[in-house]
Scaffold this active site. Structure first.
Site, mmCIF file in Angstrom:
data_model
loop_
_atom_site.group_PDB
_atom_site.id
_atom_site.type_symbol
_atom_site.label_atom_id
_atom_site.label_comp_id
_atom_site.label_asym_id
_atom_site.label_seq_id
_atom_site.Cartn_x
_atom_site.Cartn_y
_atom_site.Cartn_z
ATOM 1 N N ASP A 163 41.554 78.910 25.825
ATOM 2 C CA ASP A 163 40.973 78.959 27.167
ATOM 3 C C ASP A 163 40.407 77.591 27.528
ATOM 4 O O ASP A 163 39.465 77.108 26.902
ATOM 5 C CB ASP A 163 39.863 80.015 27.218
ATOM 6 C CG ASP A 163 39.235 80.125 28.599
ATOM 7 O OD1 ASP A 163 39.639 81.015 29.368
ATOM 8 O OD2 ASP A 163 38.336 79.316 28.922
ATOM 9 N N TYR A 175 36.771 71.046 32.491
ATOM 10 C CA TYR A 175 36.402 70.716 31.110
ATOM 11 C C TYR A 175 36.868 69.306 30.740
ATOM 12 O O TYR A 175 36.379 68.737 29.765
ATOM 13 C CB TYR A 175 37.004 71.714 30.121
ATOM 14 C CG TYR A 175 36.571 73.153 30.291
ATOM 15 C CD1 TYR A 175 35.526 73.505 31.146
ATOM 16 C CD2 TYR A 175 37.212 74.163 29.599
ATOM 17 C CE1 TYR A 175 35.137 74.823 31.297
ATOM 18 C CE2 TYR A 175 36.836 75.480 29.740
ATOM 19 C CZ TYR A 175 35.804 75.819 30.587
ATOM 20 O OH TYR A 175 35.445 77.136 30.740
ATOM 21 N N LYS A 193 41.979 76.959 34.801
ATOM 22 C CA LYS A 193 41.239 77.439 35.963
ATOM 23 C C LYS A 193 41.245 76.420 37.091
ATOM 24 O O LYS A 193 41.275 75.206 36.843
ATOM 25 C CB LYS A 193 39.782 77.740 35.567
ATOM 26 C CG LYS A 193 39.649 78.620 34.323
ATOM 27 C CD LYS A 193 38.207 78.800 33.906
ATOM 28 C CE LYS A 193 38.112 79.491 32.556
ATOM 29 N NZ LYS A 193 38.364 78.568 31.430
ATOM 30 N N HIS A 201 37.776 79.493 39.147
ATOM 31 C CA HIS A 201 36.697 79.281 38.189
ATOM 32 C C HIS A 201 35.365 79.894 38.642
ATOM 33 O O HIS A 201 34.648 80.485 37.829
ATOM 34 C CB HIS A 201 36.530 77.786 37.930
ATOM 35 C CG HIS A 201 35.945 77.478 36.586
ATOM 36 N ND1 HIS A 201 36.304 76.380 35.842
ATOM 37 C CD2 HIS A 201 35.020 78.129 35.843
ATOM 38 C CE1 HIS A 201 35.624 76.371 34.706
ATOM 39 N NE2 HIS A 201 34.830 77.412 34.687
#
Length: 276
Positions: A45, A50, A75, A108
């Site tokens: 994931d 990120y 996402k 998200h």
């Protein structure tokens, strides 16, 4: 040891235990995702925000595990909401990941103040039709927004990824997800490694099973039917967390952990009011 999966409303089966890479630097992500795949994880994931999609993609490309055996989630970030921008941003994610499709694409955050979540959901529906996102879902969506996008499009998210840990077990929203046929995924499943790991209820159960506190909490998520992907950058803990699959809690132990939830247990932002 069996590797459990959860059947989604689109008929696909998602591995229930995965590996998360939030707050993991790009080069570190490449290393630890490779370790996780070697240890047996088959669910990764990540997310654009990120900043490690490239590292995740490199690890998957270098792995001896076939791509079609790996469930990959990413996402759409808040700044990329809107129909055209979401599609463009997702194609950029595919390029960073070095793959032709992902197994799951999520919005998200609802980011309700932008007023773009419905158009973004329509973009995900189109991407699923194109085969670029095999399953689609949302993250950090309250009940009213879930119902709105379903009513407007007739398409129900496969999952809703939400903050969920023993101190904030989201029982009510999980019921809503269940009612709508949406599976629940947990982010920060260990409470970001803080106080909950030292809770006397958790540590006592861990001692009973000669397990770690993290293993107990992961086993609790699994027993409740939650899809969970703990994050670690430590090789030993990555392996240890995966062994939570071997731990079976009693109904009494599960209820004890259920009872730890708190009114003020939320760690992250409230999706209903978050303005980023």
């Amino acid at each position: 040891m069996t590797y459990p999966s959860v059947k989604l409303n689109d008929g696909r089966a998602i591995p229930q235990l995965g590996f998360g890479v939030w707050q993991v630097e790009n080069d570190i992500a490449e290393k630890v995702v490779g370790i996780a795949l070697d240890d047996g994880y088959r669910h990764i994931d990540t997310a654009k925000i990120y900043g490690n999609e490239e590292g995740v993609g490199k690890a998957i490309a270098a792995s001896s595990v076939d791509r079609d055996e790996i469930w990959l989630t990413t996402k759409v970030w808040n700044d990329d909401q809107g129909y055209d921008r979401a599609i463009e941003a997702f194609n950029e994610s595919l390029a960073r990941l070095g793959v032709e499709s992902v197994d799951l694409l999520l919005i998200h955050w609802v980011s309700a103040h932008r007023g773009l979540y419905l158009e973004t959901w329509k973009a995900l529906i189109e991407l699923q039709k194109q085969g670029k996102a095999k399953s689609i879902g949302v993250s950090n969506f309250p009940e009213e927004h879930l119902r709105e996008i379903i009513d407007a499009t007739g398409v129900t998210p496969a999952v809703n990824q939400i903050e969920l840990h023993p101190y904030f077990n989201q029982a009510e929203l999980r019921k809503v997800n269940d009612e709508l046929g949406i599976k629940t995924e947990a982010w920060s499943p260990l409470g970001q490694g803080g106080e909950v790991l030292k809770d006397p209820v958790i540590t006592e159960i861990a001692e009973t099973h000669s397990a770690t506190s993290a293993q107990v909490i992961i086993a609790w998520h699994l027993a409740n039917g939650i899809i969970v992907f703990p994050k670690s950058v430590t090789e030993e803990r990555i392996a240890s967390n995966f062994k939570a699959l071997e731990l079976k809690l009693s109904p009494e132990e599960i209820e004890k952990i259920n009872g730890l939830t708190r009114e003020d247990g939320r760690i992250g932002a409230d999706p209903a009011t978050a303005d980023f």
